[in-house]
Design a protein around this motif. Structure first.
Motif, PDB file in Angstrom:
ATOM      1  N   ALA A  73       0.751  -1.146  -0.014  1.00 32.47           N
ATOM      2  CA  ALA A  73      -0.156  -0.048   0.083  1.00 32.47           C
ATOM      3  C   ALA A  73       0.695   1.365   0.067  1.00 32.47           C
ATOM      4  N   SER A  74       2.036   1.302   0.443  1.00 34.48           N
ATOM      5  CA  SER A  74       2.992   2.507   0.899  1.00 34.48           C
ATOM      6  C   SER A  74       4.278   2.334  -0.212  1.00 34.48           C
ATOM      7  N   GLY A  75       4.315   1.328  -0.915  1.00 33.53           N
ATOM      8  CA  GLY A  75       5.530   1.255  -1.903  1.00 33.53           C
ATOM      9  C   GLY A  75       5.760   0.040  -2.406  1.00 33.53           C
ATOM     10  N   ILE A  76       7.128  -0.265  -2.665  1.00 39.16           N
ATOM     11  CA  ILE A  76       7.430  -1.533  -3.400  1.00 39.16           C
ATOM     12  C   ILE A  76       8.839  -2.027  -2.920  1.00 39.16           C
ATOM     13  N   THR A  77       8.953  -3.440  -2.729  1.00 41.20           N
ATOM     14  CA  THR A  77      10.339  -3.954  -2.368  1.00 41.20           C
ATOM     15  C   THR A  77      10.721  -4.835  -3.448  1.00 41.20           C
ATOM     16  N   PHE A  78      11.937  -4.808  -4.018  1.00 34.63           N
ATOM     17  CA  PHE A  78      12.530  -5.479  -5.081  1.00 34.63           C
ATOM     18  C   PHE A  78      13.527  -6.708  -4.011  1.00 34.63           C
ATOM     19  N   LEU A  79      13.413  -7.941  -4.601  1.00 36.73           N
ATOM     20  CA  LEU A  79      14.146  -8.767  -3.680  1.00 36.73           C
ATOM     21  C   LEU A  79      15.205  -9.523  -4.813  1.00 36.73           C
ATOM     22  N   GLU A  80      16.390  -9.626  -4.546  1.00 43.96           N
ATOM     23  CA  GLU A  80      17.190 -10.426  -5.352  1.00 43.96           C
ATOM     24  C   GLU A  80      17.686 -11.627  -4.690  1.00 43.96           C
ATOM     25  N   MET A  81      17.759 -12.717  -5.302  1.00 45.52           N
ATOM     26  CA  MET A  81      18.085 -14.004  -4.607  1.00 45.52           C
ATOM     27  C   MET A  81      19.531 -14.257  -5.135  1.00 45.52           C
ATOM     28  N   VAL A  87      20.254 -12.981   0.480  1.00 42.32           N
ATOM     29  CA  VAL A  87      19.123 -12.100  -0.342  1.00 42.32           C
ATOM     30  C   VAL A  87      19.380 -10.596  -0.193  1.00 42.32           C
ATOM     31  N   GLN A  88      19.316  -9.881  -1.257  1.00 42.16           N
ATOM     32  CA  GLN A  88      19.499  -8.383  -1.244  1.00 42.16           C
ATOM     33  C   GLN A  88      17.951  -7.974  -1.484  1.00 42.16           C
ATOM     34  N   SER A  89      17.723  -6.909  -0.498  1.00 46.78           N
ATOM     35  CA  SER A  89      16.467  -6.269  -0.851  1.00 46.78           C
ATOM     36  C   SER A  89      16.284  -4.652  -0.793  1.00 46.78           C
ATOM     37  N   THR A  90      15.731  -3.862  -1.643  1.00 50.51           N
ATOM     38  CA  THR A  90      15.454  -2.694  -1.868  1.00 50.51           C
ATOM     39  C   THR A  90      14.181  -2.351  -1.476  1.00 50.51           C
ATOM     40  N   THR A  91      13.803  -1.473  -0.732  1.00 55.05           N
ATOM     41  CA  THR A  91      12.466  -0.873  -0.601  1.00 55.05           C
ATOM     42  C   THR A  91      12.235   0.508  -0.934  1.00 55.05           C
ATOM     43  N   SER A  94       6.369   5.458  -0.989  1.00 52.99           N
ATOM     44  CA  SER A  94       5.676   6.140  -2.065  1.00 52.99           C
ATOM     45  C   SER A  94       6.355   7.741  -2.273  1.00 52.99           C
ATOM     46  N   ASP A  95       6.946   8.146  -1.203  1.00 54.93           N
ATOM     47  CA  ASP A  95       7.573   9.393  -1.334  1.00 54.93           C
ATOM     48  C   ASP A  95       9.176   9.414  -2.004  1.00 54.93           C
ATOM     49  N   GLY A  96       9.658   8.164  -2.563  1.00 59.41           N
ATOM     50  CA  GLY A  96      10.922   7.976  -3.002  1.00 59.41           C
ATOM     51  C   GLY A  96      12.158   7.617  -2.181  1.00 59.41           C
ATOM     52  N   SER A  97      11.774   7.945  -0.863  1.00 57.12           N
ATOM     53  CA  SER A  97      12.773   7.452   0.043  1.00 57.12           C
ATOM     54  C   SER A  97      13.041   5.731  -0.039  1.00 57.12           C
ATOM     55  N   SER A  98      14.353   5.644   0.224  1.00 58.01           N
ATOM     56  CA  SER A  98      14.509   4.070   0.100  1.00 58.01           C
ATOM     57  C   SER A  98      15.773   3.422   0.775  1.00 58.01           C
ATOM     58  N   SER A  99      15.684   2.360   1.197  1.00 61.49           N
ATOM     59  CA  SER A  99      16.540   1.406   1.787  1.00 61.49           C
ATOM     60  C   SER A  99      17.082   0.337   1.079  1.00 61.49           C
ATOM     61  N   HIS A 100      18.377   0.001   0.905  1.00 58.94           N
ATOM     62  CA  HIS A 100      19.019  -1.070   0.398  1.00 58.94           C
ATOM     63  C   HIS A 100      19.792  -2.071   1.366  1.00 58.94           C
ATOM     64  N   SER A 101      19.314  -3.218   1.420  1.00 61.89           N
ATOM     65  CA  SER A 101      19.854  -4.127   2.533  1.00 61.89           C
ATOM     66  C   SER A 101      21.040  -5.303   1.451  1.00 61.89           C
ATOM     67  N   ARG A 102      22.010  -5.139   1.763  1.00 61.01           N
ATOM     68  CA  ARG A 102      22.982  -6.036   1.151  1.00 61.01           C
ATOM     69  C   ARG A 102      23.590  -7.011   1.797  1.00 61.01           C
ATOM     70  N   ASN A 103      23.163  -8.129   1.883  1.00 57.33           N
ATOM     71  CA  ASN A 103      23.552  -9.209   2.513  1.00 57.33           C
ATOM     72  C   ASN A 103      24.376 -10.272   1.461  1.00 57.33           C
ATOM     73  N   THR A 104      25.786 -10.268   1.653  1.00 59.41           N
ATOM     74  CA  THR A 104      26.443 -11.140   0.675  1.00 59.41           C
ATOM     75  C   THR A 104      27.356 -12.158   1.612  1.00 59.41           C
ATOM     76  N   LEU A 110      29.462 -13.857   6.072  1.00 61.59           N
ATOM     77  CA  LEU A 110      28.317 -12.957   6.066  1.00 61.59           C
ATOM     78  C   LEU A 110      28.818 -11.668   5.854  1.00 61.59           C
ATOM     79  N   THR A 111      28.817 -10.778   5.068  1.00 59.38           N
ATOM     80  CA  THR A 111      29.096  -9.435   4.722  1.00 59.38           C
ATOM     81  C   THR A 111      27.838  -8.544   4.880  1.00 59.38           C
ATOM     82  N   ALA A 112      27.488  -7.887   5.586  1.00 60.98           N
ATOM     83  CA  ALA A 112      26.183  -7.095   5.447  1.00 60.98           C
ATOM     84  C   ALA A 112      26.303  -5.592   5.360  1.00 60.98           C
ATOM     85  N   SER A 113      25.400  -4.923   4.882  1.00 57.47           N
ATOM     86  CA  SER A 113      25.761  -3.487   4.677  1.00 57.47           C
ATOM     87  C   SER A 113      24.118  -2.921   4.429  1.00 57.47           C
ATOM     88  N   GLN A 114      23.816  -1.612   5.013  1.00 54.31           N
ATOM     89  CA  GLN A 114      22.606  -1.134   4.732  1.00 54.31           C
ATOM     90  C   GLN A 114      22.859   0.264   4.159  1.00 54.31           C
TER      91      GLN A 114
END
Length: 125
Positions: A73-81, A87-91, A94-104, A110-114
């Motif tokens: 209802a308020s945005g979209i999340t992209f998931l890359e397996m 899994v890497q996710s990008t949310t 609706s206002d264009g703000s975004s967060s990308h979680s990179r789990n490699t 595990l190397t994690a970054s936000q």
């Protein structure tokens, strides 16, 4: 126009035929990594959402790779397996703000970054 397109996508409304391909051009300016303080970043991601075929892609150095997309209802999340099982996710809100979680996973570790930033959302013709 960006907010109208993202809002229509988020609630599952049909997007005008001219907007068959919606572009999410994201720039991240803050990064936090495992065990390290947050700092500045200069990281870009580009996603394309085909609203006709209902498929999403991330644009990378080697071309397009299909990713999952979850519309809410308020945005979209992209998931890359990834092949490693991570899994890497990008949310994108609706206002264009975004967060990308990179789990490699590299060599079993595990190397994690936000990342935090903004995405420009618009039609791609």
């Amino acid at each position: 126009m960006r907010k109208a397109i993202l809002a229509a996508i988020a609630v599952g409304l049909p997007v005008p035929v001219i907007a068959e391909l919606v572009s999410f051009d994201c720039i991240y300016f803050t990064a936090c990594t495992k065990g390290v303080e947050c700092g500045s970043a200069n990281f870009d991601l580009i996603f394309r959402l085909d609203t006709t075929a209902n498929k999403a892609f991330v644009v990378g150095n080697n071309g397009l790779s299909e990713v999952g997309a979850y519309r809410g209802a308020s945005g979209i999340t992209f998931l890359e397996m990834l092949g490693s099982g991570a899994v890497q996710s990008t949310t994108v809100a609706s206002d264009g703000s975004s967060s990308h979680s990179r789990n490699t996973i590299i060599a079993g570790t595990l190397t994690a970054s936000q990342y935090v930033g903004n995405c420009d959302v618009g039609e791609t013709r």
